[in-house]
Design an enzyme around this catalytic site. Sequence first.
Site, PDB file in Angstrom:
ATOM      1  N   ASP A 112       0.630  -1.211  -0.101  1.00 64.06           N
ATOM      2  CA  ASP A 112      -0.165   0.126   0.088  1.00 64.06           C
ATOM      3  C   ASP A 112       1.146   1.774  -0.138  1.00 64.06           C
ATOM      4  O   ASP A 112       2.314   1.338   0.157  1.00 64.06           O
ATOM      5  CB  ASP A 112      -1.183   0.299   1.612  1.00 64.06           C
ATOM      6  CG  ASP A 112      -2.063  -1.053   1.076  1.00 64.06           C
ATOM      7  OD1 ASP A 112      -2.833  -1.383   0.405  1.00 64.06           O
ATOM      8  OD2 ASP A 112      -2.830  -0.857   2.282  1.00 64.06           O
ATOM      9  N   ARG A 162      -1.761  -0.499  -8.726  1.00 60.50           N
ATOM     10  CA  ARG A 162      -3.075   0.232  -7.700  1.00 60.50           C
ATOM     11  C   ARG A 162      -3.452   1.392  -7.825  1.00 60.50           C
ATOM     12  O   ARG A 162      -2.234   1.777  -7.306  1.00 60.50           O
ATOM     13  CB  ARG A 162      -3.309  -1.193  -6.300  1.00 60.50           C
ATOM     14  CG  ARG A 162      -4.471  -0.058  -6.324  1.00 60.50           C
ATOM     15  CD  ARG A 162      -5.003  -0.591  -4.725  1.00 60.50           C
ATOM     16  NE  ARG A 162      -4.989  -1.830  -3.829  1.00 60.50           N
ATOM     17  CZ  ARG A 162      -4.785  -1.845  -3.360  1.00 60.50           C
ATOM     18  NH1 ARG A 162      -4.488  -0.672  -1.919  1.00 60.50           N
ATOM     19  NH2 ARG A 162      -4.591  -2.924  -2.406  1.00 60.50           N
TER      20      ARG A 162
HETATM   21  C1  LIG Z   1      -8.537  -0.991  -3.198  1.00 63.47           C
HETATM   22  C2  LIG Z   1      -8.416   0.310  -2.969  1.00 63.47           C
HETATM   23  C3  LIG Z   1      -7.236   0.146  -2.905  1.00 63.47           C
HETATM   24  C4  LIG Z   1      -7.086   1.183  -1.105  1.00 63.47           C
HETATM   25  N1  LIG Z   1      -5.773   2.131  -1.501  1.00 63.47           N
HETATM   26  C5  LIG Z   1      -4.258   2.559  -1.142  1.00 63.47           C
HETATM   27  C6  LIG Z   1      -4.038   3.082  -0.496  1.00 63.47           C
HETATM   28  O1  LIG Z   1      -2.847   2.277  -0.508  1.00 63.47           O
HETATM   29  N2  LIG Z   1      -3.261   4.093  -0.432  1.00 63.47           N
HETATM   30  C7  LIG Z   1      -3.612   4.681  -0.328  1.00 63.47           C
HETATM   31  O2  LIG Z   1      -4.020   6.565  -0.043  1.00 63.47           O
HETATM   32  N3  LIG Z   1      -6.067   5.017  -0.065  1.00 63.47           N
HETATM   33  C8  LIG Z   1      -6.043   3.624  -1.024  1.00 63.47           C
HETATM   34  N4  LIG Z   1      -7.561   3.334  -1.646  1.00 63.47           N
HETATM   35  C9  LIG Z   1      -8.168   4.709  -0.441  1.00 63.47           C
HETATM   36  C10 LIG Z   1      -8.246   6.381  -2.097  1.00 63.47           C
HETATM   37  O3  LIG Z   1      -6.927   6.295  -2.324  1.00 63.47           O
HETATM   38  C11 LIG Z   1      -9.610   7.281  -1.653  1.00 63.47           C
HETATM   39  O4  LIG Z   1      -9.555   7.521  -0.611  1.00 63.47           O
HETATM   40  C12 LIG Z   1     -10.768   6.008  -1.531  1.00 63.47           C
HETATM   41  O5  LIG Z   1     -10.990   5.001  -2.479  1.00 63.47           O
HETATM   42  C13 LIG Z   1     -12.000   7.311  -1.770  1.00 63.47           C
HETATM   43  O6  LIG Z   1     -11.668   7.813  -3.156  1.00 63.47           O
HETATM   44  P1  LIG Z   1     -12.528   7.232  -4.109  1.00 63.47           P
HETATM   45  O7  LIG Z   1     -11.502   6.766  -5.626  1.00 63.47           O
HETATM   46  O8  LIG Z   1     -13.559   5.704  -4.196  1.00 63.47           O
HETATM   47  O9  LIG Z   1     -13.568   8.564  -4.709  1.00 63.47           O
HETATM   48  P2  LIG Z   1     -14.150   9.665  -4.091  1.00 63.47           P
HETATM   49  O10 LIG Z   1     -14.296  10.761  -4.952  1.00 63.47           O
HETATM   50  O11 LIG Z   1     -14.033  10.254  -2.425  1.00 63.47           O
HETATM   51  O12 LIG Z   1     -15.334   8.738  -3.945  1.00 63.47           O
HETATM   52  C14 LIG Z   1     -16.597   8.824  -4.906  1.00 63.47           C
HETATM   53  C15 LIG Z   1     -18.201   7.947  -4.280  1.00 63.47           C
HETATM   54  O13 LIG Z   1     -17.243   6.954  -3.990  1.00 63.47           O
HETATM   55  C16 LIG Z   1     -18.423   6.691  -2.867  1.00 63.47           C
HETATM   56  N5  LIG Z   1     -17.056   6.656  -1.246  1.00 63.47           N
HETATM   57  C17 LIG Z   1     -15.961   6.890  -1.846  1.00 63.47           C
HETATM   58  N6  LIG Z   1     -15.219   6.496  -0.334  1.00 63.47           N
HETATM   59  C18 LIG Z   1     -16.570   6.638   0.652  1.00 63.47           C
HETATM   60  C19 LIG Z   1     -16.337   5.641   1.889  1.00 63.47           C
HETATM   61  N7  LIG Z   1     -15.237   6.018   2.149  1.00 63.47           N
HETATM   62  N8  LIG Z   1     -17.902   5.456   2.445  1.00 63.47           N
HETATM   63  C20 LIG Z   1     -19.129   5.240   1.087  1.00 63.47           C
HETATM   64  N9  LIG Z   1     -19.005   5.872   0.202  1.00 63.47           N
HETATM   65  C21 LIG Z   1     -17.572   6.671  -0.454  1.00 63.47           C
HETATM   66  C22 LIG Z   1     -19.173   7.682  -2.683  1.00 63.47           C
HETATM   67  O14 LIG Z   1     -20.598   7.374  -3.490  1.00 63.47           O
HETATM   68  C23 LIG Z   1     -18.531   8.814  -3.120  1.00 63.47           C
HETATM   69  O15 LIG Z   1     -19.653   9.981  -3.760  1.00 63.47           O
HETATM   70  C24 LIG Z   1      -7.614   2.638  -1.470  1.00 63.47           C
HETATM   71  C25 LIG Z   1      -8.993   2.405  -2.508  1.00 63.47           C
HETATM   72  C26 LIG Z   1      -9.404   1.735  -2.202  1.00 63.47           C
HETATM   73  C27 LIG Z   1     -10.823   1.633  -3.043  1.00 63.47           C
END
Ligand SMILES: Cc1cc2nc3c(=O)[nH]c(=O)nc-3n(C[C@H](O)[C@H](O)[C@H](O)COP(=O)(O)OP(=O)(O)OC[C@H]3O[C@@H](n4cnc5c(N)ncnc54)[C@H](O)[C@@H]3O)c2cc1C
Length: 285
Positions: A112, A162
Site C-alpha cells: 500500500d 493499483r
Molecule cells: C482497493 C483500494 C485500495 C486503496 N489503497 C490505498 C492506498 O494504498 N493508499 C491510499 O492513499 N489510499 C488508498 N485507497 C483509498 C483511496 O485513495 C481513496 O481515499 C478512497 O478510495 C476514496 O476515493 P474514491 O476513489 O472512492 O472517490 P471519492 O471521490 O472519494 O468518492 C466517490 C464516491 O464513492 C463513494 N465513496 C467513496 N468513499 C466512500 C466511503 N468512505 N464511504 C462510502 N462511500 C464512499 C461515494 O459514493 C462517493 O461519492 C484505496 C482504495 C481502494 C478502493
Amino acid sequence: METSSLAKRVSGRFVAGSSLEEALAACRKVNQDGLTVTLDYLGENVSSLDEAKVCRDMYLRSIGEIESRGIKGNVSLKLSQFGMDLSEEACRANVRELVLAAAGTGNFVRIDMESSAYTKRTLQIVYDLYSETGSCGAVIQAYLKRSESDIDELNSRRIRVRLCKGAYLEPEGVAFQDKAQVDLNFVKLAKKLLTDGNYPGIATHDETIVNQITAFVREQKIAPERFEFQMLYGIRRDLQTKLVRDGFRMRLYVPFGEAWYPYFMRRLAERPANVLFIARQFIRG
Ligand SMILES: Cc1cc2nc3c(=O)[nH]c(=O)nc-3n(C[C@H](O)[C@H](O)[C@H](O)COP(=O)(O)OP(=O)(O)OC[C@H]3O[C@@H](n4cnc5c(N)ncnc54)[C@H](O)[C@@H]3O)c2cc1C
C-alpha cells in the site's frame, strides 16, 4: 473504545472482523459472490520492532491460510506497519520474508502507499523486491503530482500497479488540491495503465470514473481479463455487484484486526454521510 460492542458495531461497517478467522469467513463469502480479495491486517506506524514482527507473522499466517483454504486472494500491507519508521533495514527484511513466502505459493503482495513522506522509499522497496521475486506490486495515488512519471517507470519494469485517488492530507507542493483535478488525473493515469501497464487495479468507488473506464476499455477492445476494479469492503456494494454482473473483475480490500481506528477515520473523512451512519449507531446504542 476499541473493544466495546459499540465500537465493533460502528467499525463493522468497514472492517471484516477482529480475528483472522472472522476475516477468512468474510473472504469466503466475498469469493462466493464472484469477487476476489486482498486481505489487510490493520495497523500502521508501529512503535517497536517486536510489534512489526507480530504484524509480519500475522501476514505469514494469512498467506498460509489463503493457500490452504483455497481463498481467491492476496494480501496488502503498509510499510509503517513493518517497522519503516524505526529501521528501514528491519522493515525490508520483514517484507522480504513475506514476499518470498507469497512467491513460494504463487501468490502476490500489494504494498500500500502511505503519505508522501514514504513514496520514494516505498517505490524503491517495491522495485528491489520485484526484481528479486516478481511477486509484489505498488500503489499509485492520482492526487500526487509525481505519479505520472512513477507510472511510466513502473510500466517499464512491468510492475503491477493499483491506482487510487489518495487518502492522506497532502500539501499543495506535492498534491493536487482540487477534486476535479484529481479526478482528471485519475482517468488519465488509468488509461495509461490500461494501455501500457501490467494487469492494473483500478481502485475507486467513483461511479462517473468507473463509467469512463468501462467505456474506454470497450472502445479500445481491452479484454476484461487484463485488469481489475478494486473497492473497499462495505463500500458501494451495489456498484461492485453490477460490475461483476457486467463481466468485469472485482477485488475487495478486506481489512481486519483490532487497530481499526486510523483506517476507519479515513473512511469517515472521505464521505460526510458516513458520520450520520455512525451517529445513528450512537443513538440506537
Ligand atoms: C482497493 C483500494 C485500495 C486503496 N489503497 C490505498 C492506498 O494504498 N493508499 C491510499 O492513499 N489510499 C488508498 N485507497 C483509498 C483511496 O485513495 C481513496 O481515499 C478512497 O478510495 C476514496 O476515493 P474514491 O476513489 O472512492 O472517490 P471519492 O471521490 O472519494 O468518492 C466517490 C464516491 O464513492 C463513494 N465513496 C467513496 N468513499 C466512500 C466511503 N468512505 N464511504 C462510502 N462511500 C464512499 C461515494 O459514493 C462517493 O461519492 C484505496 C482504495 C481502494 C478502493
